[in-house]
Design a protein around this motif. Sequence first.
Motif, PDB file in Angstrom:
ATOM      1  N   LEU A 106       0.830  -1.210   0.000  1.00 16.12           N
ATOM      2  CA  LEU A 106       0.000   0.000   0.000  1.00 16.12           C
ATOM      3  C   LEU A 106       0.859   1.252   0.000  1.00 16.12           C
ATOM      4  CD1 LEU A 106      -2.832  -1.064   2.484  1.00 16.12           C
ATOM      5  CD2 LEU A 106      -2.942  -0.954  -0.022  1.00 16.12           C
ATOM      6  N   ARG A 107       1.962   1.236   0.731  1.00 20.44           N
ATOM      7  CA  ARG A 107       2.878   2.398   0.706  1.00 20.44           C
ATOM      8  C   ARG A 107       3.407   2.629  -0.709  1.00 20.44           C
ATOM      9  NH1 ARG A 107       5.072  -0.198   5.323  1.00 20.44           N
ATOM     10  NH2 ARG A 107       4.295   0.725   7.270  1.00 20.44           N
ATOM     11  N   ALA A 108       3.730   1.517  -1.380  1.00 19.47           N
ATOM     12  CA  ALA A 108       4.252   1.642  -2.738  1.00 19.47           C
ATOM     13  C   ALA A 108       3.219   2.211  -3.705  1.00 19.47           C
ATOM     14  CB  ALA A 108       4.730   0.271  -3.240  1.00 19.47           C
ATOM     15  N   ARG A 109       1.945   2.139  -3.294  1.00 24.06           N
ATOM     16  CA  ARG A 109       0.873   2.685  -4.122  1.00 24.06           C
ATOM     17  C   ARG A 109       0.321   3.976  -3.518  1.00 24.06           C
ATOM     18  NH1 ARG A 109       1.695  -2.348  -5.201  1.00 24.06           N
ATOM     19  NH2 ARG A 109       0.988  -3.354  -7.138  1.00 24.06           N
ATOM     20  N   TYR A 110       1.188   4.621  -2.725  1.00 22.26           N
ATOM     21  CA  TYR A 110       0.947   5.983  -2.222  1.00 22.26           C
ATOM     22  C   TYR A 110      -0.192   6.084  -1.220  1.00 22.26           C
ATOM     23  CZ  TYR A 110       3.842   6.723  -6.315  1.00 22.26           C
ATOM     24  OH  TYR A 110       4.852   6.631  -7.228  1.00 22.26           O
ATOM     25  N   VAL A 111      -0.451   4.996  -0.481  1.00 25.97           N
ATOM     26  CA  VAL A 111      -1.366   5.085   0.649  1.00 25.97           C
ATOM     27  C   VAL A 111      -0.536   5.530   1.849  1.00 25.97           C
ATOM     28  CG1 VAL A 111      -2.934   3.828   2.181  1.00 25.97           C
ATOM     29  CG2 VAL A 111      -2.884   3.297  -0.284  1.00 25.97           C
ATOM     30  N   ARG A 112      -0.948   6.621   2.483  1.00 25.24           N
ATOM     31  CA  ARG A 112      -0.153   7.201   3.555  1.00 25.24           C
ATOM     32  C   ARG A 112      -0.351   6.438   4.876  1.00 25.24           C
ATOM     33  NH1 ARG A 112      -0.686  13.538   4.550  1.00 25.24           N
ATOM     34  NH2 ARG A 112       0.287  13.444   2.473  1.00 25.24           N
ATOM     35  N   ASP A 113       0.765   6.022   5.472  1.00 27.04           N
ATOM     36  CA  ASP A 113       0.789   5.366   6.781  1.00 27.04           C
ATOM     37  C   ASP A 113      -0.280   4.277   6.915  1.00 27.04           C
ATOM     38  OD1 ASP A 113       2.866   7.048   7.621  1.00 27.04           O
ATOM     39  OD2 ASP A 113       1.438   8.589   8.254  1.00 27.04           O
ATOM     40  N   PRO A 114      -0.285   3.306   6.027  1.00 22.30           N
ATOM     41  CA  PRO A 114      -1.314   2.259   6.120  1.00 22.30           C
ATOM     42  C   PRO A 114      -1.077   1.351   7.339  1.00 22.30           C
ATOM     43  CG  PRO A 114       0.326   1.656   4.497  1.00 22.30           C
ATOM     44  CD  PRO A 114       0.661   3.066   4.930  1.00 22.30           C
ATOM     45  N   GLN A 115      -2.162   0.900   7.930  1.00 25.14           N
ATOM     46  CA  GLN A 115      -2.091  -0.062   9.031  1.00 25.14           C
ATOM     47  C   GLN A 115      -3.045  -1.202   8.713  1.00 25.14           C
ATOM     48  OE1 GLN A 115      -3.001   1.450  12.943  1.00 25.14           O
ATOM     49  NE2 GLN A 115      -2.778  -0.555  13.913  1.00 25.14           N
ATOM     50  N   ALA A 116      -2.466  -2.368   8.429  1.00 24.59           N
ATOM     51  CA  ALA A 116      -3.264  -3.536   8.062  1.00 24.59           C
ATOM     52  C   ALA A 116      -3.426  -4.457   9.261  1.00 24.59           C
ATOM     53  CB  ALA A 116      -2.606  -4.275   6.909  1.00 24.59           C
ATOM     54  N   LEU A 117      -4.610  -5.017   9.377  1.00 26.72           N
ATOM     55  CA  LEU A 117      -4.900  -6.013  10.409  1.00 26.72           C
ATOM     56  C   LEU A 117      -5.341  -7.299   9.719  1.00 26.72           C
ATOM     57  CD1 LEU A 117      -6.991  -3.792  12.879  1.00 26.72           C
ATOM     58  CD2 LEU A 117      -4.545  -4.323  13.002  1.00 26.72           C
ATOM     59  N   VAL A 118      -4.648  -8.395  10.002  1.00 29.55           N
ATOM     60  CA  VAL A 118      -4.976  -9.689   9.410  1.00 29.55           C
ATOM     61  C   VAL A 118      -5.220 -10.682  10.537  1.00 29.55           C
ATOM     62  CG1 VAL A 118      -4.194 -11.581   7.943  1.00 29.55           C
ATOM     63  CG2 VAL A 118      -3.591  -9.220   7.356  1.00 29.55           C
ATOM     64  N   ASN A 119      -6.345 -11.368  10.482  1.00 30.73           N
ATOM     65  CA  ASN A 119      -6.686 -12.374  11.500  1.00 30.73           C
ATOM     66  C   ASN A 119      -7.100 -13.670  10.831  1.00 30.73           C
ATOM     67  OD1 ASN A 119      -6.583 -10.902  14.172  1.00 30.73           O
ATOM     68  ND2 ASN A 119      -7.951  -9.542  13.033  1.00 30.73           N
ATOM     69  N   LEU A 120      -6.741 -14.768  11.451  1.00 31.34           N
ATOM     70  CA  LEU A 120      -7.153 -16.075  10.962  1.00 31.34           C
ATOM     71  C   LEU A 120      -8.605 -16.316  11.356  1.00 31.34           C
ATOM     72  CD1 LEU A 120      -6.247 -18.812   9.662  1.00 31.34           C
ATOM     73  CD2 LEU A 120      -5.771 -19.585  11.996  1.00 31.34           C
ATOM     74  N   VAL A 121      -9.447 -16.584  10.373  1.00 28.46           N
ATOM     75  CA  VAL A 121     -10.861 -16.875  10.616  1.00 28.46           C
ATOM     76  C   VAL A 121     -11.092 -18.377  10.696  1.00 28.46           C
ATOM     77  CG1 VAL A 121     -13.200 -16.667   9.690  1.00 28.46           C
ATOM     78  CG2 VAL A 121     -11.598 -14.740   9.514  1.00 28.46           C
ATOM     79  N   GLU A 122     -10.498 -19.110   9.765  1.00 25.97           N
ATOM     80  CA  GLU A 122     -10.656 -20.562   9.737  1.00 25.97           C
ATOM     81  C   GLU A 122      -9.393 -21.187   9.153  1.00 25.97           C
ATOM     82  OE1 GLU A 122     -13.310 -23.756   7.236  1.00 25.97           O
ATOM     83  OE2 GLU A 122     -14.380 -22.053   8.148  1.00 25.97           O
TER      84      GLU A 122
END
Length: 235
Positions: A106-122
């Motif tokens: 996302l930074r490489a695509r010019y999204v400023r200070d991205p914060q991603a959250l990934v959780n295991l559902v199954e």
Amino acid sequence: MIRKFCLAALVLATAACGGGPPELGQAPNVAYVQADAMPAPVNGGEGYVYALGPMDKISVEIVGLPDMRRDITVDGQGFVSIPIAGAVSAAGLTPTELAGVIEERLRARYVRDPQALVNLVEGNSNVVTLEGQVRQPGLYPLRSETTLSQAIATAGGEDDLAKISIIILQRQVDGQEYIGLYDLQAIRYGNYADPIVYPGDTIVVDESRSRRTLDTFQGITNLLTTPLIILSRQL
């Protein structure tokens, strides 16, 4: 399936157990391993960590961009498709590591200070195989640290005809095959530690063909006090 030469070596080793490691001079392709040294997989030595794989279901959220929240299934090649970030390889990454990769994209695509959250559902990719005389044989996902007895319980426990004095645990580590023999009753009595199982392990609870082979020999009497671990060398 357990190889016959391995089973024979296991029996010879157990029969030799007295005051120390058995001698396996008759079987150059197997070696005794210290009883408490069933090795963890290369990526499992620091405690259980779930690595993502095909068919795992995850949730992905970008903080501040609610429209980008997705529930995603990792595809057969181990990739996930994320808006803006594109196709991202998830296989072998923990959810936290995948979040970091998404943030970099996302930074490489010019999204400023991205914060991603990934959780295991199954979790569907990290599985252990249970065979033989358990109530529900099959493949079972491991979502957290699981012991041998817990894995057997997940399959409904042993059936009424099971001979739980011989539980076989197979594991591939760095291209080598390890085979462990355990007495489930001894584990339940606290005679020795309940071993951790890992994705890719196979647990055989009194599988009929193995039992017929083992029962033709004498001397399997020491598993109440210590497990037996064998390394099968590929010659």
